[in-house]
Design a protein around this motif. Structure first.
Motif, PDB file in Angstrom:
ATOM      1  N   LEU A  61       0.823  -1.213   0.000  1.00 48.45           N
ATOM      2  CA  LEU A  61       0.000   0.000   0.000  1.00 48.45           C
ATOM      3  C   LEU A  61       0.856   1.262   0.000  1.00 48.45           C
ATOM      4  N   LEU A  62       1.934   1.242   0.778  1.00 44.05           N
ATOM      5  CA  LEU A  62       2.816   2.409   0.827  1.00 44.05           C
ATOM      6  C   LEU A  62       3.445   2.699  -0.538  1.00 44.05           C
ATOM      7  N   SER A  63       3.890   1.643  -1.219  1.00 39.19           N
ATOM      8  CA  SER A  63       4.525   1.835  -2.529  1.00 39.19           C
ATOM      9  C   SER A  63       3.532   2.409  -3.536  1.00 39.19           C
ATOM     10  N   ILE A  64       2.254   1.983  -3.438  1.00 45.28           N
ATOM     11  CA  ILE A  64       1.224   2.512  -4.346  1.00 45.28           C
ATOM     12  C   ILE A  64       1.031   4.009  -4.126  1.00 45.28           C
ATOM     13  N   ARG A 111       2.967   6.201  -2.724  1.00 46.34           N
ATOM     14  CA  ARG A 111       4.139   7.008  -3.080  1.00 46.34           C
ATOM     15  C   ARG A 111       4.186   7.273  -4.584  1.00 46.34           C
ATOM     16  N   LEU A 112       3.756   6.272  -5.359  1.00 43.76           N
ATOM     17  CA  LEU A 112       3.670   6.464  -6.805  1.00 43.76           C
ATOM     18  C   LEU A 112       2.523   7.408  -7.170  1.00 43.76           C
ATOM     19  N   VAL A 113       1.423   7.315  -6.388  1.00 38.40           N
ATOM     20  CA  VAL A 113       0.286   8.234  -6.595  1.00 38.40           C
ATOM     21  C   VAL A 113       0.742   9.674  -6.360  1.00 38.40           C
ATOM     22  N   GLU A 114       1.504   9.888  -5.277  1.00 36.02           N
ATOM     23  CA  GLU A 114       2.026  11.229  -4.987  1.00 36.02           C
ATOM     24  C   GLU A 114       2.869  11.757  -6.149  1.00 36.02           C
ATOM     25  N   GLU A 115       3.712  10.888  -6.667  1.00 34.93           N
ATOM     26  CA  GLU A 115       4.590  11.289  -7.767  1.00 34.93           C
ATOM     27  C   GLU A 115       3.793  11.730  -8.987  1.00 34.93           C
ATOM     28  N   VAL A 173      -6.352  -1.999  -8.472  1.00 30.72           N
ATOM     29  CA  VAL A 173      -5.703  -2.895  -7.501  1.00 30.72           C
ATOM     30  C   VAL A 173      -6.537  -4.154  -7.298  1.00 30.72           C
ATOM     31  N   PRO A 174      -5.956  -5.224  -6.720  1.00 30.78           N
ATOM     32  CA  PRO A 174      -6.726  -6.444  -6.440  1.00 30.78           C
ATOM     33  C   PRO A 174      -7.897  -6.168  -5.479  1.00 30.78           C
ATOM     34  N   GLU A 175      -8.988  -6.876  -5.694  1.00 29.79           N
ATOM     35  CA  GLU A 175     -10.198  -6.649  -4.888  1.00 29.79           C
ATOM     36  C   GLU A 175      -9.956  -6.973  -3.401  1.00 29.79           C
ATOM     37  N   LYS A 176      -9.037  -7.892  -3.140  1.00 31.07           N
ATOM     38  CA  LYS A 176      -8.766  -8.302  -1.754  1.00 31.07           C
ATOM     39  C   LYS A 176      -8.208  -7.156  -0.898  1.00 31.07           C
ATOM     40  N   THR A 177      -7.675  -6.144  -1.547  1.00 32.13           N
ATOM     41  CA  THR A 177      -7.085  -5.028  -0.789  1.00 32.13           C
ATOM     42  C   THR A 177      -8.098  -3.927  -0.464  1.00 32.13           C
ATOM     43  N   ASN A 178      -9.365  -4.170  -0.797  1.00 35.49           N
ATOM     44  CA  ASN A 178     -10.434  -3.174  -0.599  1.00 35.49           C
ATOM     45  C   ASN A 178     -10.493  -2.666   0.850  1.00 35.49           C
ATOM     46  N   ILE A 179     -10.557  -3.607   1.789  1.00 31.66           N
ATOM     47  CA  ILE A 179     -10.701  -3.246   3.216  1.00 31.66           C
ATOM     48  C   ILE A 179      -9.466  -2.495   3.698  1.00 31.66           C
ATOM     49  N   CYS A 180      -8.283  -2.938   3.251  1.00 37.01           N
ATOM     50  CA  CYS A 180      -7.029  -2.282   3.672  1.00 37.01           C
ATOM     51  C   CYS A 180      -7.000  -0.823   3.231  1.00 37.01           C
ATOM     52  N   PHE A 181      -7.451  -0.563   2.014  1.00 34.20           N
ATOM     53  CA  PHE A 181      -7.477   0.821   1.524  1.00 34.20           C
ATOM     54  C   PHE A 181      -8.413   1.677   2.361  1.00 34.20           C
ATOM     55  N   LYS A 182      -9.584   1.137   2.661  1.00 30.56           N
ATOM     56  CA  LYS A 182     -10.584   1.913   3.403  1.00 30.56           C
ATOM     57  C   LYS A 182     -10.148   2.175   4.843  1.00 30.56           C
ATOM     58  N   ASN A 183      -9.578   1.170   5.475  1.00 29.60           N
ATOM     59  CA  ASN A 183      -9.265   1.276   6.913  1.00 29.60           C
ATOM     60  C   ASN A 183      -7.936   1.959   7.210  1.00 29.60           C
ATOM     61  N   ASN A 184      -6.924   1.670   6.395  1.00 28.57           N
ATOM     62  CA  ASN A 184      -5.566   2.060   6.773  1.00 28.57           C
ATOM     63  C   ASN A 184      -5.033   3.318   6.090  1.00 28.57           C
ATOM     64  N   LYS A 185      -5.547   3.633   4.915  1.00 25.17           N
ATOM     65  CA  LYS A 185      -4.869   4.657   4.136  1.00 25.17           C
ATOM     66  C   LYS A 185      -5.722   5.883   3.821  1.00 25.17           C
ATOM     67  N   ILE A 186      -6.836   6.066   4.501  1.00 21.01           N
ATOM     68  CA  ILE A 186      -7.673   7.243   4.255  1.00 21.01           C
ATOM     69  C   ILE A 186      -6.902   8.518   4.608  1.00 21.01           C
ATOM     70  N   ASN A 187      -6.186   8.510   5.726  1.00 22.33           N
ATOM     71  CA  ASN A 187      -5.420   9.685   6.150  1.00 22.33           C
ATOM     72  C   ASN A 187      -4.352  10.050   5.125  1.00 22.33           C
ATOM     73  N   TYR A 188      -3.746   9.033   4.545  1.00 26.11           N
ATOM     74  CA  TYR A 188      -2.695   9.250   3.552  1.00 26.11           C
ATOM     75  C   TYR A 188      -3.264  10.003   2.348  1.00 26.11           C
ATOM     76  N   ASN A 245      -0.034  -7.245  -7.871  1.00 27.29           N
ATOM     77  CA  ASN A 245       0.022  -6.472  -9.110  1.00 27.29           C
ATOM     78  C   ASN A 245      -0.938  -5.289  -9.042  1.00 27.29           C
ATOM     79  N   PHE A 246      -0.619  -4.220  -9.725  1.00 25.79           N
ATOM     80  CA  PHE A 246      -1.493  -3.039  -9.766  1.00 25.79           C
ATOM     81  C   PHE A 246      -1.128  -2.172 -10.966  1.00 25.79           C
ATOM     82  N   PHE A 247      -2.037  -1.225 -11.300  1.00 23.77           N
ATOM     83  CA  PHE A 247      -1.794  -0.250 -12.367  1.00 23.77           C
ATOM     84  C   PHE A 247      -2.044   1.148 -11.826  1.00 23.77           C
TER      85      PHE A 247
END
Length: 516
Positions: free
Chosen positions: A421-424, A426-430, A444-459, A484-486
């Motif tokens: 998630l951090l690497s994604i 950082r690339l978004v910032e760039e 991104v993979p569907e399995k990461t849905n909850i992680c995005f919502k819970n952990n990275k909203i502040n980011y 994998n991601f785009f």
């Protein structure tokens, strides 16, 4: 006792194994999806000339164009016509001529490269190889040495071929009479005349001559007089085998052919399924307790030797020497049966005594004499590395049975979710801080849905505070495998928008998204 086993019960795959005193010494696999085309002859069209490579690209009827170096063109008139056209006239007009050319595949295509082609046609048999385009060339296999080589030189002049042809005597040619050699060569001359007729009659690109299937190919390369039995589990291929032996006027092997009709599968009965399975393992254990690991890339294979639990020797030097000696035997076996080629680097356990290094290298040289492939060995370096190069006789066995992992893409390692998630982001910032970008899309993979919502909203909120007028859209797809991601930064460029639309359709995001 040497036995050849032919397993062709399943329509999808044919497997041939050779056992020498119950040890698996040869394995050949061909399936319907990945059929081999080495030695096939095609009528191709010249479609491109690459001056930097001194080579042509030939359309010979498959997806990837073949690679034909200038030095592989035997017809000098054609060579100079092509050369003059390219250097002194309009190149585009030259390629509009659609010149046809007869080519043979000498190296099969890989995932990244097209097939390697030649115009020096060769027609291999059991005892000899006919070379129709090699004028008056008479050769003897390099494996034949000493008195045997001198004996063949004495009678080679009695073999008759047309003036514009040449031939090579193979190692098996030592064991037969001149009459048998002449018979085989005459058969190949008739075959060449048929090939020339087919070339004139078919349209290009197209197949002119198909090399025999896996069974006949294996007979040509591996069937020797010391083969005691040929065991087949499918009676349907018997006719083909009989026809072949009558065609080459050699019926001595027919008495050795047996039909297998037991309920237990052929390879299971001879207990070689587990041996075949071990061939694809990265780590191979040694009897002493040590092990070797084999890692292959496209052109290089790295092999590491480790003593591990090898503790029965009296000193470090004894342990290193004996483990290396045992490992060398296993490495040679693995290289040969897996069809590994290119540069091979062996990381030996460090040995101090020069005499031990000499003994090991001499043992390897003896083993090499039993291999049909051309092999060159370097000296053992001060770092304990032994380099060798081996001719690739056929495609690596593993290619036909395995595909690249869609999760790690062949790396063998997966990143943890936090780092992912951090690497994604950082690339978004760039991307988002670029002046011409007004929107960033992430798939991104569907399995990461909850992680995005819970952990990275502040980011994301921190980014949005700086870039208030720009959008961040996250798409979740079932088809993309973790990790994998785009990431696409959209600007006024229409091409990027079209590419993004295609990717979204391809990975079926099902409109699952978060917009910030």
């Amino acid at each position: 006792m040497k036995i050849m086993l032919i397993n062709s019960v399943e329509k999808e795959e044919t497997r041939i194994a050779i056992l020498d005193n119950d040890k698996l010494c040869h394995l050949n696999i061909e399936n319907n999806i990945n059929k081999k085309n080495k030695h096939n002859i095609y009528k191709g069209k010249i479609v491109k000339f690459e001056k930097s490579l001194d080579a042509f690209f030939i359309n010979y009827g498959v997806k990837k164009n073949g690679f034909l170096p200038i030095k592989e063109i035997y017809n000098f008139d054609l060579y100079y016509n092509i050369y003059n056209y390219i250097n002194y006239k309009d190149k585009n007009n030259f390629f509009q001529l659609n010149l046809d050319i007869l080519v043979q595949v000498i190296k099969e295509e890989t995932k990244n490269k097209g097939a390697f082609l030649t115009t020096y046609i060769s027609l291999p048999g059991i005892y000899s190889v006919l070379m129709p385009n090699s004028i008056n060339k008479e050769g003897i296999s390099k494996k034949i040495t000493g008195d045997c080589r001198n004996r063949i030189k004495n009678f080679i002049s009695f073999i008759k071929v047309p003036n514009n042809m040449g031939f090579i005597i193979r190692t098996e040619g030592l064991k037969v009479s001149i009459e048998s050699l002449q018979k085989e060569i005459d058969i190949k001359i008739k075959l060449w005349n048929k090939i020339k007729k087919n070339y004139k009659s078919i349209k290009s690109p197209g197949l002119v001559y198909k090399e025999n299937d896996i069974v006949i190919k294996t007979f040509k390369d591996c069937l020797h007089k010391d083969t005691d039995e040929i065991i087949i589990d499918n009676p349907k291929i018997l006719k083909k085998i009989y026809r072949y032996f009558f065609y080459i006027s050699n019926i001595s092997f027919l008495k050795n052919i047996k039909i297998y009709n037991k309920n237990i599968p052929l390879f299971s009965f001879y207990k070689i399924e587990s041996k075949i399975n071990n061939l694809f393992k990265r780590k191979i254990m040694l009897r002493s307790g040590g092990y070797i690991t084999i890692d292959s890339t496209e052109a290089l294979t790295a092999i590491d030797i480790n003593s591990f639990r090898s503790k029965k020797y009296n000193s470090i030097e004894d342990t290193a020497f004996n483990t290396n000696m045992e490992a060398i035997e296993e490495i040679f076996y693995q290289i040969k049966i897996r069809n590994l080629g290119g540069l091979i680097v062996i990381d030996l356990i460090d040995m101090e005594f020069l005499n031990n290094k000499k003994i090991l290298k001499n043992r390897l040289k003896k083993l090499i004499k039993m291999d049909k492939a051309k092999i060159e060995i370097g000296d053992i370096s001060k770092f304990g590395l032994l380099e060798m190069s081996r001719q690739r006789l056929s495609s690596v066995l593993q290619i036909y049975n395995y595909y690249l992992c869609n999760k790690c893409n062949g790396d063998g390692l997966l990143v943890d979710k936090e780092s992912f998630l951090l690497s994604i982001f950082r690339l978004v910032e760039e991307e988002i801080y670029k002046d011409n970008v007004y929107e960033v899309n992430i798939i991104v993979p569907e399995k990461t849905n909850i992680c995005f919502k819970n952990n990275k909203i502040n980011y994301i909120n921190n980014i949005k505070k700086i870039e208030k007028n720009k959008k961040i859209i996250i798409f979740f797809s079932k088809k993309i495998k973790y990790p994998n991601f785009f990431i696409f930064g959209l600007c006024k460029n229409k091409k990027k928008k079209n590419i993004l639309k295609k990717i979204i359709k391809k990975y079926n995001t099902n409109n699952t998204m978060i917009i910030y």
